[in-house]
Design an enzyme around this catalytic site. Structure first.
Site, mmCIF file in Angstrom:
data_model
loop_
_atom_site.group_PDB
_atom_site.id
_atom_site.type_symbol
_atom_site.label_atom_id
_atom_site.label_comp_id
_atom_site.label_asym_id
_atom_site.label_seq_id
_atom_site.Cartn_x
_atom_site.Cartn_y
_atom_site.Cartn_z
ATOM 1 N N LYS A 174 7.101 -4.869 -3.314
ATOM 2 C CA LYS A 174 6.090 -3.901 -3.748
ATOM 3 C C LYS A 174 5.845 -2.863 -2.657
ATOM 4 C CE LYS A 174 2.981 -1.950 -6.313
ATOM 5 N NZ LYS A 174 1.706 -2.517 -6.712
ATOM 6 N N LYS A 242 -4.524 2.862 1.634
ATOM 7 C CA LYS A 242 -4.369 1.414 1.717
ATOM 8 C C LYS A 242 -2.901 1.008 1.599
ATOM 9 C CE LYS A 242 -4.943 -1.071 -1.999
ATOM 10 N NZ LYS A 242 -3.683 -1.862 -2.209
#
Length: 300
Positions: A174, A242
Site C-alpha cells: 500500500k 500522513k
C-alpha cells in the site's frame, strides 16, 4: 454467497460506509460503528444491525477496521473499550488503514496473544468502488486469517492480492501504491496549471491528456474535479501528509532516497497550510494556481 456471518465495520467514512453496505448487501449481519452518530443511524435505517458493539463482540466472526491511521487503529483494537478484548478466539480483524508495516506486525502479535486472527489488508479504489464491492485489497497474513476474512473479501473486493503469510507485506505494498498515487495527483495539478500558462484550458487538458501516454488513473479521476470546480472531499488533502509521510519514514529506514515523494509531500503540506486540508485532494492544484497567478474554474 458464503454462509452468513456476524461482521462489524468500524469507521463509516467514505470508504468504510461503502464497505459496510456491501457486506450487508451480501447477506451478512452487519454492525456499523463510527464516532458520528448520524452515520450509524443512517446505516441502521438502511438495514444495519442494531445494538452496542460491546454487547455483541463475542458473537462476531470478523471486525473490519477502516479508520484514518495507525493511532486510530490501535485505539479501536486495544484502547479503552478496545474490541479485541471482547472477541472470541478465531475471530479475525481485517485492518484497512494505511499504516507502517512494523505497526501492522505489532497489531497482529497483540491480537495473537488472545487467539484473534489479523489480516493486514489495506484497500484501494475509492468510495465509488467501495460502495460497489469492487475494491482492490492488498492483503497479507496467515491462511487461517485469509479463510476467516474470506466472506468480507468476497463482499467488498473485486481483486484480492494475496501477498503471503507475513503480516506487513500488505502495508508495504500500500505504501508503494500511495507513493505513486500522491505523486500522480501532484503531477496532474502541476501539468494542468502549467498548461494553463500556455493557454490550454483545463477541460482541453483532460480531453487530450486522458487519451495520451501522459495520463494516469489519478489524472483521469481527479482532474475533472478541478474542471468542475468541485472540491467536495472524496479523498482529502490532509490524507496525503500522513500517507506520504509513512512512505518517507519507510524509505528512511531502508536508506532509500525518494525525492519525488518528498516534492509531492511539500505541495500537499502547502495546500493543508493554506486551509485546504479538508477539501478534495485535487485542490492541490490551487497551490500551483496561486503561485502562478492563475484562476481555476469556479473561482471568481
Amino acid at each position: 454467497m458464503s454462509e452468513a456471518r456476524n461482521i462489524a465495520v468500524i469507521g463509516l467514512g467514505s470508504m468504510g460506509y461503502g464497505m459496510a453496505s456491501s457486506i450487508r448487501k451480501a447477506g451478512h449481519t452487519t454492525w456499523g460503528v463510527d464516532i458520528a452518530e448520524s452515520a450509524m443511524q443512517r446505516f441502521r435505517e438502511e438495514g444495519g444491525a442494531a445494538g452496542e458493539l460491546t454487547d455483541v463482540a463475542g458473537t462476531l466472526d470478523a471486525v473490519v477496521v477502516v479508520v484514518l491511521n495507525a493511532a486510530q487503529t490501535e485505539s479501536v483494537l486495544f484502547g479503552d473499550n478496545g474490541i479485541v478484548a471482547g472477541l472470541r478466539a478465531g475471530a479475525v480483524v481485517m485492518a484497512c488503514a494505511t499504516v507502517p508495516p512494523e505497526f501492522a506486525r505489532s497489531m497482529a502479535q497483540r491480537c495473537a496473544e488472545t487467539g484473534v486472527l489479523y489480516l493486514d489488508a489495506p484497500i484501494s479504489g475509492g468510495s465509488v468502488k467501495a460502495a460497489q464491492g469492487a475494491l482492490s485489497v492488498m492483503a497479507s497474513g496467515s491462511q487461517e486469517s485469509f479463510a476467516a476474512a474470506r466472506p468480507v473479501l468476497d463482499a467488498t473486493a473485486e481483486t484480492v492480492f494475496e501477498l503471503g503469510d507475513e503480516v506487513g507485506m500488505g502495508s508495504a505494498m500500500k505504501a508503494v501504491n500511495q507513493l505513486l498515487a500522491g505523486v500522480h495527483i501532484a503531477a496532474m495539478a502541476e501539468a494542468m496549471t502549467f498548461g494553463m500558462t500556455q493557454g490550454i484550458a483545463p477541460q482541453t487538458f483532460v480531453d487530450v491528456i486522458s487519451k495520451c501516454a501522459g495520463t494516469s488513473w489519478m489524472l483521469e479521476n481527479r482532474a475533472p474535479h478541478v474542471v468542475d470546480g468541485d472540491y467536495t472531499p472524496r479523498s482529502s488533502i490532509d490524507i496525503w501528509p500522513k500517507d506520504l509521510g509513512i512512505v518517507l519514514d519507510i524509505a528512511k529506514s531502508a536508506k532509500f532516497g525518494a525525492p519525488l515523494t518528498a516534492a509531492a509531500l511539500q505541495q500537499f503540506l502547502a495546500a493543508s497550510g493554506s486551509g485546504l486540508g479538508q477539501e478534495d485532494d485535487a485542490a492541490v492544484a490551487k497551490v500551483y494556481a496561486r503561485n502562478a497567478g492563475l484562476e481555476l474554474p469556479g473561482e471568481a
